[in-house]
Design a protein around this motif. Sequence first.
Motif, PDB file in Angstrom:
ATOM      1  N   LEU A  47      29.508  37.050  63.959  1.00  0.00           N
ATOM      2  CA  LEU A  47      29.953  35.866  63.057  1.00  0.00           C
ATOM      3  C   LEU A  47      30.200  34.424  63.864  1.00  0.00           C
ATOM      4  O   LEU A  47      30.280  33.557  63.391  1.00  0.00           O
ATOM      5  CB  LEU A  47      30.744  36.418  62.029  1.00  0.00           C
ATOM      6  CG  LEU A  47      30.960  37.511  61.393  1.00  0.00           C
ATOM      7  CD1 LEU A  47      32.059  37.951  59.926  1.00  0.00           C
ATOM      8  CD2 LEU A  47      29.620  37.532  60.673  1.00  0.00           C
ATOM      9  N   ILE A  48      30.801  34.748  64.910  1.00  0.00           N
ATOM     10  CA  ILE A  48      31.157  33.740  65.668  1.00  0.00           C
ATOM     11  C   ILE A  48      29.759  32.739  66.981  1.00  0.00           C
ATOM     12  O   ILE A  48      30.222  32.318  67.298  1.00  0.00           O
ATOM     13  CB  ILE A  48      32.229  33.252  66.260  1.00  0.00           C
ATOM     14  CG1 ILE A  48      32.797  34.580  66.837  1.00  0.00           C
ATOM     15  CG2 ILE A  48      33.503  33.853  64.645  1.00  0.00           C
ATOM     16  CD1 ILE A  48      34.086  34.768  67.408  1.00  0.00           C
ATOM     17  N   LYS A  49      29.157  34.005  67.417  1.00  0.00           N
ATOM     18  CA  LYS A  49      28.832  33.877  68.397  1.00  0.00           C
ATOM     19  C   LYS A  49      27.971  32.312  67.438  1.00  0.00           C
ATOM     20  O   LYS A  49      27.601  31.749  68.532  1.00  0.00           O
ATOM     21  CB  LYS A  49      27.652  34.435  68.703  1.00  0.00           C
ATOM     22  CG  LYS A  49      27.546  36.087  69.449  1.00  0.00           C
ATOM     23  CD  LYS A  49      27.229  36.439  70.363  1.00  0.00           C
ATOM     24  CE  LYS A  49      26.694  37.867  69.880  1.00  0.00           C
ATOM     25  NZ  LYS A  49      25.409  38.867  70.343  1.00  0.00           N
ATOM     26  N   ASP A  50      27.600  32.188  66.693  1.00  0.00           N
ATOM     27  CA  ASP A  50      26.610  31.319  66.782  1.00  0.00           C
ATOM     28  C   ASP A  50      27.200  30.565  65.088  1.00  0.00           C
ATOM     29  O   ASP A  50      26.421  31.401  63.940  1.00  0.00           O
ATOM     30  CB  ASP A  50      24.529  31.529  66.201  1.00  0.00           C
ATOM     31  CG  ASP A  50      24.094  30.248  65.860  1.00  0.00           C
ATOM     32  OD1 ASP A  50      24.899  29.087  65.621  1.00  0.00           O
ATOM     33  OD2 ASP A  50      22.832  30.421  65.241  1.00  0.00           O
ATOM     34  N   PRO A  51      27.620  29.978  64.914  1.00  0.00           N
ATOM     35  CA  PRO A  51      28.723  29.552  63.792  1.00  0.00           C
ATOM     36  C   PRO A  51      27.899  29.003  62.595  1.00  0.00           C
ATOM     37  O   PRO A  51      28.022  29.650  61.613  1.00  0.00           O
ATOM     38  CB  PRO A  51      29.704  28.792  64.354  1.00  0.00           C
ATOM     39  CG  PRO A  51      30.089  28.701  65.804  1.00  0.00           C
ATOM     40  CD  PRO A  51      28.590  29.094  66.500  1.00  0.00           C
ATOM     41  N   ASN A  52      27.008  28.159  62.464  1.00  0.00           N
ATOM     42  CA  ASN A  52      26.330  28.492  61.897  1.00  0.00           C
ATOM     43  C   ASN A  52      25.681  28.863  60.591  1.00  0.00           C
ATOM     44  O   ASN A  52      24.807  29.096  60.124  1.00  0.00           O
ATOM     45  CB  ASN A  52      25.013  27.086  62.898  1.00  0.00           C
ATOM     46  CG  ASN A  52      25.074  26.135  63.307  1.00  0.00           C
ATOM     47  OD1 ASN A  52      26.174  24.924  62.484  1.00  0.00           O
ATOM     48  ND2 ASN A  52      24.512  25.228  64.560  1.00  0.00           N
ATOM     49  N   LEU A  53      25.588  30.500  62.052  1.00  0.00           N
ATOM     50  CA  LEU A  53      24.744  31.401  60.602  1.00  0.00           C
ATOM     51  C   LEU A  53      25.500  32.026  59.751  1.00  0.00           C
ATOM     52  O   LEU A  53      25.093  31.949  58.289  1.00  0.00           O
ATOM     53  CB  LEU A  53      24.461  32.453  61.387  1.00  0.00           C
ATOM     54  CG  LEU A  53      22.986  32.721  62.369  1.00  0.00           C
ATOM     55  CD1 LEU A  53      23.105  33.926  63.595  1.00  0.00           C
ATOM     56  CD2 LEU A  53      21.581  32.564  62.306  1.00  0.00           C
ATOM     57  N   LEU A  54      26.610  32.010  60.082  1.00  0.00           N
ATOM     58  CA  LEU A  54      27.691  32.352  58.979  1.00  0.00           C
ATOM     59  C   LEU A  54      28.310  31.272  57.956  1.00  0.00           C
ATOM     60  O   LEU A  54      27.786  31.016  56.336  1.00  0.00           O
ATOM     61  CB  LEU A  54      29.154  32.766  59.872  1.00  0.00           C
ATOM     62  CG  LEU A  54      29.936  33.273  58.560  1.00  0.00           C
ATOM     63  CD1 LEU A  54      30.312  34.718  58.090  1.00  0.00           C
ATOM     64  CD2 LEU A  54      31.273  33.476  60.259  1.00  0.00           C
ATOM     65  N   ASN A  55      27.533  29.825  58.211  1.00  0.00           N
ATOM     66  CA  ASN A  55      28.442  28.752  57.656  1.00  0.00           C
ATOM     67  C   ASN A  55      26.978  28.552  56.462  1.00  0.00           C
ATOM     68  O   ASN A  55      27.424  27.922  55.794  1.00  0.00           O
ATOM     69  CB  ASN A  55      27.973  27.589  58.317  1.00  0.00           C
ATOM     70  CG  ASN A  55      29.993  27.429  58.952  1.00  0.00           C
ATOM     71  OD1 ASN A  55      30.578  28.654  58.909  1.00  0.00           O
ATOM     72  ND2 ASN A  55      29.610  26.790  60.132  1.00  0.00           N
ATOM     73  N   LYS A  56      25.807  29.031  57.478  1.00  0.00           N
ATOM     74  CA  LYS A  56      24.256  28.862  56.217  1.00  0.00           C
ATOM     75  C   LYS A  56      24.914  29.834  54.899  1.00  0.00           C
ATOM     76  O   LYS A  56      24.000  29.328  53.809  1.00  0.00           O
ATOM     77  CB  LYS A  56      23.081  28.383  56.557  1.00  0.00           C
ATOM     78  CG  LYS A  56      23.081  29.704  56.978  1.00  0.00           C
ATOM     79  CD  LYS A  56      21.177  29.916  57.533  1.00  0.00           C
ATOM     80  CE  LYS A  56      21.095  30.820  57.458  1.00  0.00           C
ATOM     81  NZ  LYS A  56      21.238  32.423  57.117  1.00  0.00           N
ATOM     82  N   ILE A  57      25.570  31.077  55.040  1.00  0.00           N
ATOM     83  CA  ILE A  57      25.474  31.756  53.769  1.00  0.00           C
ATOM     84  C   ILE A  57      26.703  30.971  52.897  1.00  0.00           C
ATOM     85  O   ILE A  57      27.828  30.869  52.956  1.00  0.00           O
ATOM     86  CB  ILE A  57      26.288  33.202  53.823  1.00  0.00           C
ATOM     87  CG1 ILE A  57      25.734  33.564  55.446  1.00  0.00           C
ATOM     88  CG2 ILE A  57      26.016  34.463  53.368  1.00  0.00           C
ATOM     89  CD1 ILE A  57      24.015  33.631  55.180  1.00  0.00           C
ATOM     90  N   LYS A  58      25.884  31.297  50.957  1.00  0.00           N
ATOM     91  CA  LYS A  58      26.961  30.925  50.385  1.00  0.00           C
ATOM     92  C   LYS A  58      27.615  31.355  49.078  1.00  0.00           C
ATOM     93  O   LYS A  58      28.006  31.263  48.985  1.00  0.00           O
ATOM     94  CB  LYS A  58      26.235  28.732  49.871  1.00  0.00           C
ATOM     95  CG  LYS A  58      25.751  28.037  51.035  1.00  0.00           C
ATOM     96  CD  LYS A  58      26.940  27.376  51.448  1.00  0.00           C
ATOM     97  CE  LYS A  58      27.175  26.299  52.544  1.00  0.00           C
ATOM     98  NZ  LYS A  58      27.832  26.389  53.130  1.00  0.00           N
ATOM     99  N   ASN A  59      26.394  32.199  48.954  1.00  0.00           N
ATOM    100  CA  ASN A  59      26.416  33.387  47.920  1.00  0.00           C
ATOM    101  C   ASN A  59      26.827  34.541  47.647  1.00  0.00           C
ATOM    102  O   ASN A  59      27.818  35.197  47.337  1.00  0.00           O
ATOM    103  CB  ASN A  59      25.101  33.045  46.707  1.00  0.00           C
ATOM    104  CG  ASN A  59      24.241  31.698  46.857  1.00  0.00           C
ATOM    105  OD1 ASN A  59      25.522  31.269  45.947  1.00  0.00           O
ATOM    106  ND2 ASN A  59      23.143  31.719  47.147  1.00  0.00           N
ATOM    107  N   CYS A  60      26.162  35.513  49.353  1.00  0.00           N
ATOM    108  CA  CYS A  60      27.114  36.988  49.302  1.00  0.00           C
ATOM    109  C   CYS A  60      28.388  36.521  50.107  1.00  0.00           C
ATOM    110  O   CYS A  60      28.312  35.615  50.524  1.00  0.00           O
ATOM    111  CB  CYS A  60      26.422  37.243  50.838  1.00  0.00           C
ATOM    112  SG  CYS A  60      26.390  38.972  51.433  1.00  0.00           S
ATOM    113  N   LEU A  61      29.321  37.916  49.423  1.00  0.00           N
ATOM    114  CA  LEU A  61      30.584  37.559  49.869  1.00  0.00           C
ATOM    115  C   LEU A  61      30.828  38.840  51.300  1.00  0.00           C
ATOM    116  O   LEU A  61      30.240  39.422  51.485  1.00  0.00           O
ATOM    117  CB  LEU A  61      31.081  38.483  48.580  1.00  0.00           C
ATOM    118  CG  LEU A  61      32.708  39.021  49.218  1.00  0.00           C
ATOM    119  CD1 LEU A  61      33.377  37.616  49.136  1.00  0.00           C
ATOM    120  CD2 LEU A  61      33.048  39.998  47.832  1.00  0.00           C
ATOM    121  N   ILE A  62      31.552  38.133  51.784  1.00  0.00           N
ATOM    122  CA  ILE A  62      31.345  38.854  53.299  1.00  0.00           C
ATOM    123  C   ILE A  62      32.927  39.289  53.321  1.00  0.00           C
ATOM    124  O   ILE A  62      33.665  38.748  53.711  1.00  0.00           O
ATOM    125  CB  ILE A  62      31.085  37.638  54.372  1.00  0.00           C
ATOM    126  CG1 ILE A  62      29.689  37.123  53.897  1.00  0.00           C
ATOM    127  CG2 ILE A  62      31.310  38.611  55.691  1.00  0.00           C
ATOM    128  CD1 ILE A  62      29.253  36.319  55.397  1.00  0.00           C
TER     129      ILE A  62
END
Length: 262
Positions: free
Chosen positions: A97-112
């Motif tokens: 989740l932290i290798k590429d922070p952009n990947l995580l930050n673009k998730i808006k709806n799915c609950l992680i």
Amino acid sequence: MKVGIVGCGFIGTELSKFIDENNDFKLIGLNDIDKSKVDILIKNLNQKPKLMETDELIHKSELIIESASTEAVEKILKSKNLDKKHKKLLVMSTGGLIKDPNLLNKIKNCLILLPSGAISGLDAIKSVVGKIKSLRLTTTKPIRGLESAPHITKNRINLKNLKNKKVIFEGNLKEAIIGFPKNINVAATLYLASKFDDMQVKIIADPTAIYNTHEIEVIGDFGKIKTTTNNLPSENPRTSYLALLSAINILKNMKNNIKIGN
Ligand SMILES: NC(=O)c1ccc[n+]([C@@H]2O[C@H](COP(=O)([O-])OP(=O)(O)OC[C@H]3O[C@@H](n4cnc5c(N)ncnc54)[C@H](O)[C@@H]3O)[C@@H](O)[C@H]2O)c1
């Protein structure tokens, strides 16, 4: 709740068995780069999930469980089927989740959902975000939990002849991820919970250790938080048994109407 699991090793297999015996969940899909693991697992389950490609599994599942690798996490985050309101994603390989922070930050709806995994104290650490002055993680592991890590290979560290415990790595989170990609989930979860950029990581190899031990020290305006977790390894020497239990607890809590801790 329809569930799909990516990664059918120790954690994926045990979570499949838990779900198989729990009427609140229906295991519909399994995925693993090693298809033979899926075949074996399906044979041992009453609910008969299907072998699915990652995108199909994400599309058809309400809860996606990742228990594979940091690469699998990145693939899941990139799937166009993930970011839907009713979907939940439980991530074990939190380093992904932290290798590429952009990947995580673009998730808006799915609950992680991130289980506390192999450590204790995340509830307190979440409460002091923004007030942390220093954060140290010291991980001590038996040799077999550290062998073949890139840092060991690159620096030709001979673990086999080690008689006493030895500090084999000291550095920041980024360096730790590169040097120990398969051991780094604890540090990644800690980073995501603390939001503290300057975490210091120390890794100790101990030929006499029976536990995977994680010591956390957080200092700030609030005082000091110190936790030590002595974990027995699971069937997978790199994975602490507590990590599985914490994931099972997340599944159990989905039905609870009392939430303890923050
Ligand atoms: N969050 C934590 O505190 C914590 C604690 C322990 C383990 N973990 C992580 O959880 C994950 C699972 O642990 P485990 O003990 O079950 O590991 P494991 O090695 O027993 O199983 C992993 C499985 O995933 C499969 N796999 C690997 N890459 C894949 C990919 N890209 N796509 C599909 N399948 C893939 C492997 O073939 C294997 O069957 C690991 O990444 C581990 O580092 C996290």
